[in-house]
Design an enzyme around this catalytic site. Structure first.
Site, PDB file in Angstrom:
ATOM      1  N   CYS A  79       0.970  -1.136  -0.015  1.00  0.00           N
ATOM      2  CA  CYS A  79       0.069   0.071  -0.018  1.00  0.00           C
ATOM      3  C   CYS A  79       0.803   1.226   0.059  1.00  0.00           C
ATOM      4  O   CYS A  79       1.779   1.634   0.963  1.00  0.00           O
ATOM      5  CB  CYS A  79      -0.846   0.058   1.165  1.00  0.00           C
ATOM      6  SG  CYS A  79      -1.629   1.649   1.400  1.00  0.00           S
ATOM      7  N   CYS A  82      -0.015   3.701   2.860  1.00  0.00           N
ATOM      8  CA  CYS A  82       0.222   3.400   4.073  1.00  0.00           C
ATOM      9  C   CYS A  82       1.903   3.477   4.155  1.00  0.00           C
ATOM     10  O   CYS A  82       2.388   4.110   5.262  1.00  0.00           O
ATOM     11  CB  CYS A  82       0.177   1.717   4.266  1.00  0.00           C
ATOM     12  SG  CYS A  82      -1.357   1.215   3.952  1.00  0.00           S
TER      13      CYS A  82
END
Length: 196
Positions: A79, A82
Site C-alpha cells: 500500500c 500506508c
C-alpha cells in the site's frame, strides 16, 4: 608591453593556470557540498518501514486488555498510501507511546479477517480509534495529515470526543479474503453448522 614577448607569455600561462586551478577548486567544493547535502538529507529523513512498525506495535490482545486507548491501523506492505504515512505514524507513536497502544494489522494476513469484517475495512490505510475499554470511537480512512491524527490522539488520551471522527483521504483498494462457508472441515468453522 609586447604580447609576444617571453615575459608576457609566461604571465599569460600563469594566468591561465591560475584560472584553471580556481575553476578546479570551485568544482571540487561544489562536489563536496553536493555529497554533504545528499548525506545530510538522508540522515535527516526517517526511513521507517511498515514491517518495522508492525514488529514494534502492541499485539491486539494486549491492547484490548491493558487499559490504554488504542490506534489500530489496517495496512498492507504494498500500500503506497500506508508507506507514505509510515514516518508520521512512527513519529506519533514516539510521542504517544506511554499513553496509546499502536496496533498494526496486515490485511494480507487472513488471521485479521474477523477484525476486517467487524470494522468494514475495504480500503487502506484504515484507522480505528479505540477507547481504553476497546470500544470503537471513530475511524479514519486513507491518507490523513499528521495534524488530524495528532488531534484525534490528543482527544483519545483526554477521553474527549474526537474532532475528526470520520475522516477520509486517499486509499488503496483491496478485496478482503472471503471466509469459506458450509465447510465443517475448515478449522475456522469452530464446529458451526448452517441450518436450512
Amino acid at each position: 608591453m609586447d604580447t609576444n614577448s617571453p615575459e608576457s607569455q609566461v604571465t599569460s600561462v600563469e594566468s591561465n593556470l591560475g584560472k584553471r586551478w580556481r575553476n578546479f577548486l570551485i568544482v571540487m567544493v561544489a562536489i563536496v557540498l553536493s555529497v554533504a547535502l545528499v548525506f545530510g538529507l538522508r540522515t535527516e529523513t526517517t526511513d521507517v518501514s511498515l514491517a518495522q512498525l508492525d514488529q514494534e506495535s502492541t499485539p491486539l490482545e494486549v491492547a484490548l486488555s491493558n487499559g490504554k486507548p488504542s490506534l489500530m491501523e489496517f495496512y498492507a506492505n504494498w500500500c503506497t498510501v500506508c508507506q507514505k504515512m509510515a514516518p508520521d505514524i512512527a513519529e506519533l507513536e514516539k510521542q504517544y507511546t506511554d499513553k496509546v497502544n499502536f496496533v498494526m494489522l496486515n490485511v494480507d494476513n487472513t488471521k485479521w479477517l474477523p477484525e476486517m469484517l467487524r470494522y468494514r475495512v475495504d480500503g487502506i490505510p484504515h484507522f480505528v480509534f479505540l477507547d481504553k475499554d476497546g470500544k470503537s470511537l471513530a475511524q479514519a480512512i486513507g491518507d490523513q495529515p499528521r495534524t488530524i491524527m495528532a488531534n484525534n490522539l490528543e482527544a483519545l488520551v483526554a477521553g474527549a470526543s474526537l474532532p475528526y471522527a470520520q475522516a477520509s483521504g486517499q486509499v488503496s483498494k483491496f478485496s478482503a479474503p472471503v471466509a469459506p462457508t458450509n465447510n465443517q472441515d475448515d478449522p475456522r468453522s469452530h464446529g458451526s453448522q448452517v441450518v436450512n
